[in-house]
Write a protein that holds these residues in place. Structure first.
Motif: not given
Ligand SMILES: Nc1ncnc2c1ncn2[C@@H]1O[C@H](COP(=O)(O)OP(=O)(O)OP(=O)(O)O)[C@@H](O)[C@H]1O
Ligand SMILES: Nc1ncnc2c1ncn2[C@@H]1O[C@H](COP(=O)(O)OP(=O)(O)OP(=O)(O)O)[C@@H](O)[C@H]1O
Ligand SMILES: [Mg+2]
Ligand SMILES: [Mg+2]
Lengths: 236, 376, 343, 240, 284
Positions: A41, A46-47, A88
């Motif tokens: 995490n 995602t970035t 996401e």
């Protein structure tokens, strides 16, 4: 020689003063079918996807999509080129019906809309049942399916799936992984997954991202066996 | 601009230079400046007279602040310019509090003066009774039988409604409608008017009087005249064109007299523009203040006010300008005129001239009840 | 963690030191800027304080609970008309019926908040709802001519404190300024107390996520209703003081353009959710508006342009900006907003 | 302690929860699983007052709570977290949790006591180092822990967790299950837990409820559920 | 009162109602689809009327009308680009509020210019003969208003419902990131919608000035009418807006007539309050 579809060359990305990606390089070629991006995490998965799809600006480095510089493109232009990102957060049109959401997914490929929609309904029959329900009232998992379906509607060449199986019931996780395998016959898939094991089994290549840096890159099988991955993600 | 006071005398002008009443403000301002220039040229005052003006935006609160600023920061000895009853009432209040003479431009409400008022002077817009009497006389003279009126739903309009009852002759067929103040589409009211209308009274709806007239004509009501508020004739001419010939507005400057022609001639020569009734109000204010300063031999605002209150001034009105004990205009004649194409004799380059429909009898301040403030 | 009682008291009082200092500064202001017998600056000062109180009310309801009340003018009008008409009808001093006006306005605010919270209205719906009420109430002020004398209005006074005018010999406006300052000081202390108590905590949670706030035990409807009541009552209390300062009551004093627009600007410019934002914002805007008169008929255009620039590029407000700058310098922040430090 | 009997919830024609009855006892960890859209979140919503049931009764410690407002139910001791996290993002972790300590509990606490209580809850979930960090700056996993701490600060007797483990890595899930077990063991709080991470939920819970198309299709110990034909068919598929 | 007069008044009221509907559509478009409550809408209507009335003395009527609409469209585009871009860069509640504040400032600025430079009331002269149908006289200007406003509303409706571009406008409002990821360019759609909305308002302003002169003082009132109609019609819904416009036109005209002016306004605002309380979820 294989042609690179997506290549990020040493990119840096920051949120305000906080840099989250450091000198990240990723390359996906038309020989890849499924590429997995794994990491804990907050690693920046995602970035990275956001940077590729134009949602986050680059602080350094460059991105090429399908052989052309893409760093300055807007997200909608990137979709037009054939790189589609299923986020996401899903970003569904909650006040519109399931069907309208899918229709909008095909905004750049209107001609093929009807045919693609039929394929999506075949993949996720529950969406067909809920055709006229407002997307915002779908259950968590149903929304996830709709998000994937909407991404497919754009007939992408590369489909980036962020947290593909979040919120999906186990039998769907399997189904979805099967579907991804099927999709990847025609489309190159880039995915991030918490089910690290399954993801690497499905993928042919993988990247491991930690603290904003690529710490490993290899064939999926090799990664799966590597100590790094074994210790960090598969101890459970 | 900048403070006056040290080496001159300042008249403060609270002008509506923007907003609904802007057409009044600029014209009044021009007349006022002309008067002051003449006074300075004539040199009968020891000091130079200057005009400081500000834009009130037709807002009462803004005008009140500016009033104080003029008096306290710019040492103004007299104030003029307010248009609209709301601004008039608030500034009249201040004139009494600060004891500075105020000559109103257009503020018609009759609730302006109390019996204790000593500094507030009415000029352009007459109180409702004086507004209605000339129209009543016109009806009798022309023997109009069917009269329709539209009044606005606010203080002035409702006062006019009462006064219509009071002054208009019995026995005529009269129908009065009340419309919102902001209304500009009067077709539904007009459709309901009786057939064979002779006269439409629109003085009770100043913002809508032009629309009432054009819409009545569009509907083909075939009436003789519409009477409307005291708009600057230039505005009437622009807005109505040929229809201005059947739109009679009220004014007090005697545009048909020699005094007016004189001033207007000088103004035209000097400024190259047509001098109208509303230039006239500004001109009168400037002149009367200057004469009062001279006569009082004092620059104390209160002294100036006393002179205005007590003396009588020959101006470009039909009768000398004079006031009763508390500043209500006294002994005045008003005219109903229409606007026609072609300049007047004194300014043949002008675009329009007025033609008189009717001139009222002499009206005295006694016909207006002053406001009786409550006891507390 | 027990504390020495005196230390605890210090601690409590320490929370008000900026208010004490600010009020003292404000108390000196008229002595510095108002010449004897002058009413122009004095009136500007009273307007600034009056609007600071309105803005404080809006800060409570809009700043802290996201209920955009666009009927500040109407609430002030309700307070003013109620006080004036009732005092007149009953034949008593307006001071005596002042609370009635404030409570009536408060009741209206409470009702609006209650209904909108129960119906789950978003900020925009509340804004439109209250704007409609504003316009309807204005129609009522102007239309109920027999009671209110319509758009012309009437004289109003009677909220003076004879001690200030007669014993201390202040002019009417300066005396009124001190009355307003006293009210403001009480309200600032009340505001600080409320925002550092559980009310402030509840407001902060509600503003961010109502569903989550409810799930951790906050009665959202209750707290929103309380905020609506408090704000409206504050505004309703300031209404008659506003009218007294003007010496007059008429509908246009309470119109959307005259009050609401200005109050909103003051709040944003001063800084939402800060103790001093409303006061600083009111002072700044009154000053600015007065300076703009040199622009003549272009004043309004300039005001509009200025607003857009302020909203777009300066919407965090003066007080937060200054606080941040002082914090950045590491200097003491006596004017900072305590709610930001405590909760 | 929680008695749910005949609870039904429908949206228009769709029956999302269909005549569901069950109960939860003291210091018990009960899992709720079922396919997507089975009605799990909806069932939570009916219990916590976010969406009152169309029919049926919910009682807690003997008193009916069906149709009460969420804040009342919270103060009675039934506290939840959300499937999609809802932290107060402008507030710090401490403020988030303090909000629970001040409002969520039926106990009255002074400001200082509430702060202490909140700190304790933050330590408990292992976020001590982040107490002064605004929630917006945390990772998803951390924000889920903030919600958990905030719920704990409300002094719950029963904690309802909606997919609190989704999106976490196996290691993180392990830490989470530890925490959940400690919540029961150290504080005697019952936990009612929705999760799709089958291994975690099977390994931690005392009992499982399985929901399918709104109805309860199975109930029992994890081991038994794993073998249940209907559950295998409806939910677990070939996954196990 | 005679039946014929009542009928004539009804026709006038419908014309007025259609103008309300155009204004309502202007609000609905930008708010319902773009999250910005455009408080300067009425100013655009007045600007169109001013341009129309000013240029009509030199060019033929249709050209003057087109020039007026082109004028507001250009102004709208410029404002969208310069002022609304920063608004769209924010999101959620902040955007809603910033939208209100910026358009409020804009309304004040435009009104300020009008007040200072164009302070008269402006009328757009149009000579169309009246016609009597079954004893009911319909004025030429009324016919023009009804025909033109109906065409404009119908065109707008078809655009939004039938075209993908029209549908895509809704996505932008709901989830901008989602729209981007579908290949939609939100910025361009927003500009399109804003321009469309001010053209609707401009059309309303022009038509209004055929029937009665308008001036800067009416700008805010027109905005309010637009908001009211938009709300009563349900903010997301262009058909609703049209129906609400006509309904309120009739309600207002007759209420004015039978119970008096200020009571009619109170009835109107009271009605809005009731609608807002009865169904807030349809608004936002
Ligand atoms: N909007 C934001 N503002 C500031 N920091 C952010 C923002 N979004 C993400 N971050 C930070 O960037 C880092 C990388 O986040 P990112 O979401 O890319 O990670 P991830 O690998 O996708 O994690 P997860 O598995 O939780 O989804 C984290 O430290 C996170 O806190
Ligand atoms: N407000 C609503 N209106 C209509 N249908 C709704 C509404 N809320 C939920 N539903 C439907 O009810 C069903 C149950 O939804 P719920 O969110 O309870 O599922 P869930 O079991 O939590 O699923 P997941 O595991 O995917 O989160 C779904 O089919 C959903 O589409
Ligand atoms: Mg992620
Ligand atoms: Mg769920």
């Amino acid at each position: 020689m294989s042609d690179p579809l997506v290549s990020a060359n040493g990119i840096d990305v920051a949120y305000g003063d906080l840099q989250v990606l450091w000198d990240v390089s990723v390359e996906i070629t038309d020989e890849d079918r499924v590429v997995a991006l794994v990491g804990p995490n907050g690693a920046g998965k995602t970035t990275l996807l956001k940077a590729l799809s134009g949602l986050r600006p680059l602080a350094g480095g460059s991105i090429e999509l399908f052989g052309a510089d893409a760093a300055a493109l807007r997200p909608d232009q990137i979709v037009e080129r054939g790189f589609v990102h299923v986020p996401e957060a899903r970003n569904l049109f909650t006040e519109m019906t399931v069907e309208e959401n899918l229709e909008m997914g095909a905004y750049t490929k209107r001609a093929e809309q009807a045919a693609t929609m039929a394929e999506v309904f075949e993949l996720f029959p529950v969406l067909d049942e809920r055709r006229t329900q407002r997307a915002g009232t779908l259950s968590g998992g149903e929304q996830q399916m709709l998000a994937i379906g909407r991404g497919l509607m754009a007939k992408p060449d590369v489909l980036a799936l962020d947290e593909l199986s979040v919120g999906l019931a186990p039998q769907f996780v399997d189904r979805v992984f099967e579907k991804v395998a099927a999709i990847s016959e025609d489309i190159t898939v880039l995915l991030t997954e918490q089910h690290v094991h399954e993801a690497l089994e499905l993928a042919d290549r993988g990247y491991v991202l930690e603290n904003g840096r690529i710490v490993a890159e290899d064939d999926a099988d090799a990664l799966l066996e590597s100590d790094r991955v074994q210790d960090a993600y598969l101890s459970g | 601009t900048g403070g006056g006071g040290d080496d001159g005398l300042t008249i403060g002008a609270l002008q509506p230079l923007s907003g609904n009443f802007a057409p009044w403000g600029s014209v009044h301002q021009a007349g006022l400046e002309f008067a002051v220039d003449e006074v300075n040229d004539e040199g009968f005052l020891d000091q130079e007279l200057t005009v400081e003006s500000t834009d009130t935006e037709s807002d009462a609160g803004g005008a009140a602040t500016a009033f104080r600023r003029f008096v306290e920061e710019e040492d103004a000895v007299a104030i003029t310019g307010p248009v609209s009853s709301d601004v008039g009432v608030r500034t009249a209040q201040l004139a009494e509090e600060l004891e500075v003479p105020l000559m109103l431009h257009m503020a018609g409400t009759h609730r302006l003066h109390t019996k204790q008022s000593r500094h507030t002077f009415r000029l352009g817009s007459l109180p409702a009774p004086m507004d209605l009497q000339p129209q009543a006389e016109l009806i009798e003279e022309r023997d109009y039988q069917t009269v329709g009126a539209i009044v606005a739903d606010y203080e002035w309009g409702r006062t006019v409604e009462d006064q219509i009852d009071e002054w208009f002759p019995d026995g005529i067929d009269l129908s009065v409608d009340v419309a919102p103040r902001g209304e500009s589409n009067f077709r539904s009211y007009l459709r309901d008017m009786p057939e064979d209308l002779d006269l439409i009274v629109a003085t009770g709806h100043p913002p809508g009087s032009i629309s009432i007239h054009t819409q009545a004509r569009e509907l083909g009501l075939g009436h003789d005249l519409t009477t409307g508020a005291g708009l600057p004739p230039g505005v009437l001419y622009e807005a109505l064109g040929g229809a201005a010939e059947t739109f009679a507005h009220l004014h007090t400057p005697d545009v048909y007299g020699d005094a007016f022609a004189d001033v207007a001639g000088r103004f035209a020569e000097d400024r190259g523009e047509q001098f109208t009734t509303h230039h006239g109000y500004g001109y009168i204010a400037g002149r009367v203040f200057a004469e009062a300063i001279d006569e009082a031999d004092s620059t104390d605002p209160s002294d100036i006010a006393s002179v205005v209150l007590e003396s009588s001034h020959d101006t470009i009105l039909a009768e000398p300008l004079q006031y009763n004990e508390w500043g209500e205009i006294d002994g005045v004649r008003s005219m109903l005129s229409t606007v026609h194409e072609g300049g007047p004799d004194f300014h043949s380059d002008g675009a329009f001239h007025l033609e008189q429909e009717y001139q009222s009898s002499l009206m005295n301040a006694s016909m207006v009840e002053p406001l009786v403030p409550e006891e507390r | 963690m027990s504390r020495h009682p005196i230390a605890a008291l210090r601690h409590r009082l320490g929370r008000f030191d900026d208010i004490a200092l600010g009020v003292v500064v404000l108390a000196i202001v008229p002595q510095l800027v108002v010449g004897t017998g002058m009413t122009y600056q004095a009136r500007l000062l009273t307007i600034a304080l009056t609007f600071a109180i309105f803005t404080l009310g809006l800060n409570v309801v809009f700043g802290h609970t996201d209920q955009l009340f666009l009927f500040v003018g109407a609430l002030a009008g309700v307070g003013a008309y109620t006080t004036a008409l009732l005092a007149d009808a009953v034949g008593v001093s307006p001071w005596l019926v002042l609370p009635v006006g404030a409570l009536l306005a408060g009741a209206i605010g409470m009702l609006v908040s209650y209904v909108s919270a129960r119906r789950g209205m978003t900020v925009i719906v509340i804004a439109i709802l209250t704007l409609s009420l504003q316009l309807a109430i204005m129609e009522l002020f102007g239309g109920a001519r027999d009671l209110t004398r319509g758009s012309t209005g009437f004289l109003f006074s009677g909220l003076e404190v004879t001690f200030l005018t007669e014993t201390l010999g202040f002019s009417r406006y300066v005396a009124h300024y001190y009355v307003l300052l006293a009210v403001l000081a009480v309200l600032l202390v009340g505001y600080r107390l409320a925002m550092t108590s559980k009310y402030g905590l509840a407001f902060k949670a509600i503003r961010q996520d109502e569903v989550a706030a409810e799930s951790v035990g906050i009665d959202v409807v209750k707290y929103k209703t309380i905020a609506g009541f408090a704000a409206a009552a504050i505004i309703g209390l300031a209404g008659p003081l506003y009218a007294h300062g003007e010496g007059w009551i008429e509908p246009s004093m309470f119109s959307f353009n005259t009050v609401d627009v200005i109050v909103l600007i003051m709040l944003v410019v001063g800084g939402m959710r800060t103790t001093w934002g409303p006061v600083v914002g009111a002072g700044a805007i009154v000053y600015l508006e007065e300076q703009l008169h040199v622009l003549g008929q272009w004043r309004m255009t300039a005001l509009g342009l200025l607003l857009m620039v302020l909203f777009l590029y300066f919407r965090s407000g003066i007080v937060p900006k200054v606080t941040a700058a002082l914090d950045g310098d590491g200097r003491s922040v006596s004017l900072t907003d305590v709610t930001d430090r405590f909760g | 302690m929680l008695e749910v009997s005949g609870v039904t919830k429908s949206f228009g024609g769709l029956v999302a929860v269909d005549d569901v009855s069950f109960s939860i006892g003291d210091a018990e960890i009960v899992g709720l699983i079922g396919p997507n859209g089975a009605g799990k979140t909806t069932l939570f919503n009916t219990i916590t007052g976010v969406d009152p049931p169309s029919d049926g009764s919910v009682t807690f410690d003997g008193a009916s709570i069906a149709g009460r407002k969420p804040n009342k139910i919270c103060r009675r001791g039934v506290v939840r977290t959300f499937q999609i996290v809802r932290t107060f993002d402008e507030s710090t972790v401490l403020e988030n949790v303090r909000t629970g300590a001040v409002f969520g509990s039926s106990r009255d606490r002074s400001t200082d006591e509430a702060t202490e209580h909140a700190r304790e809850a933050i330590e408990f979930v292992g976020l001590g180092a982040e107490a002064e960090t605004p929630a917006s700056e945390l990772t998803m996993a951390q924000r889920k822990h903030v919600e958990l701490a905030r719920a704990l600060a409300c002094d719950p007797e029963l904690l309802l967790l909606d997919e609190i483990g989704s999106g976490l890595t196996p290691t993180e899930i392990e830490e989470l299950t530890d925490t959940i077990e400690r919540i029961r063991d150290e504080r005697g709080i019952s936990v009612f837990w929705i999760e799709h991470v089958v291994d975690a939920i099977m390994g931690t819970t005392d009992r499982l409820l399985v929901l399918n198309e709104g109805s309860l299709i199975a109930e029992g110990e994890p081991a038994a559920i794993r073998e249940d034909e209907r559950v295998l068919e409806a939910y677990l598929g070939g996954a196990v | 009162m005679e039946v014929v007069t009542l009928a004539e008044i009804a026709v006038d009221a419908i014309a007025r109602g259609l103008l309300f509907a155009l204004l309502g559509a202007g609000i609905t478009l930008v708010f319902g689809l773009g999250d910005v409550l455009n408080l300067s809408l009425g100013a655009f209507a007045i600007v169109a009327a001013v341009i129309g009335a000013t240029v009509v003395s030199t060019v033929p009527v249709p050209i003057a009308a087109l020039a007026a609409l082109a004028g507001v469209a250009a102004l709208g585009l410029a404002i969208d680009r310069v002022l609304l871009s920063p608004v769209y860069r924010t999101d959620g509640e902040e955007r809603i509020l910033l939208g209100i504040f910026v358009t409020l400032g804009l309304a004040i600025a435009i009104d300020g210019v009008l007040f200072a430079e164009f302070s008269l009331r402006y009328a757009f002269p149009l000579d169309v003969a009246s016609r009597t149908i079954g004893g009911v006289t319909v004025l030429g200007s009324t016919m023009v208003v009804i025909v033109v406003a109906s065409i404009a509303l119908a065109g707008l409706f078809l655009f939004l419902r039938r075209t993908t571009l029209g549908k895509a406008t809704r996505t932008v409002f709901q989830d901008e990131t989602g729209a981007l990821l579908c290949g939609i360019n939100p910025r361009r759609l927003r500009s399109l919608i804003f321009v469309l909305s001010v053209v609707m308002a401009g059309t309303a302003g022009l038509l209004w000035s055929i029937q009665a002169p308008v001036g800067a003082g009416s700008a805010f009132d027109l905005t309010i009418y637009g908001i009211i109609v938009s709300i009563v019609g349900g903010v997301r819904n262009i058909e609703g807006t049209a129906v609400a416009g006509v309904g309120l036109g009739l309600l207002m005209t007759y209420a004015n007539y039978f119970i008096g002016a200020y009571q009619a306004m109170i009835v109107l605002f009271g009605f809005v309050v009731v609608v807002l309380i009865a169904r807030p979820e349809e608004i936002a």
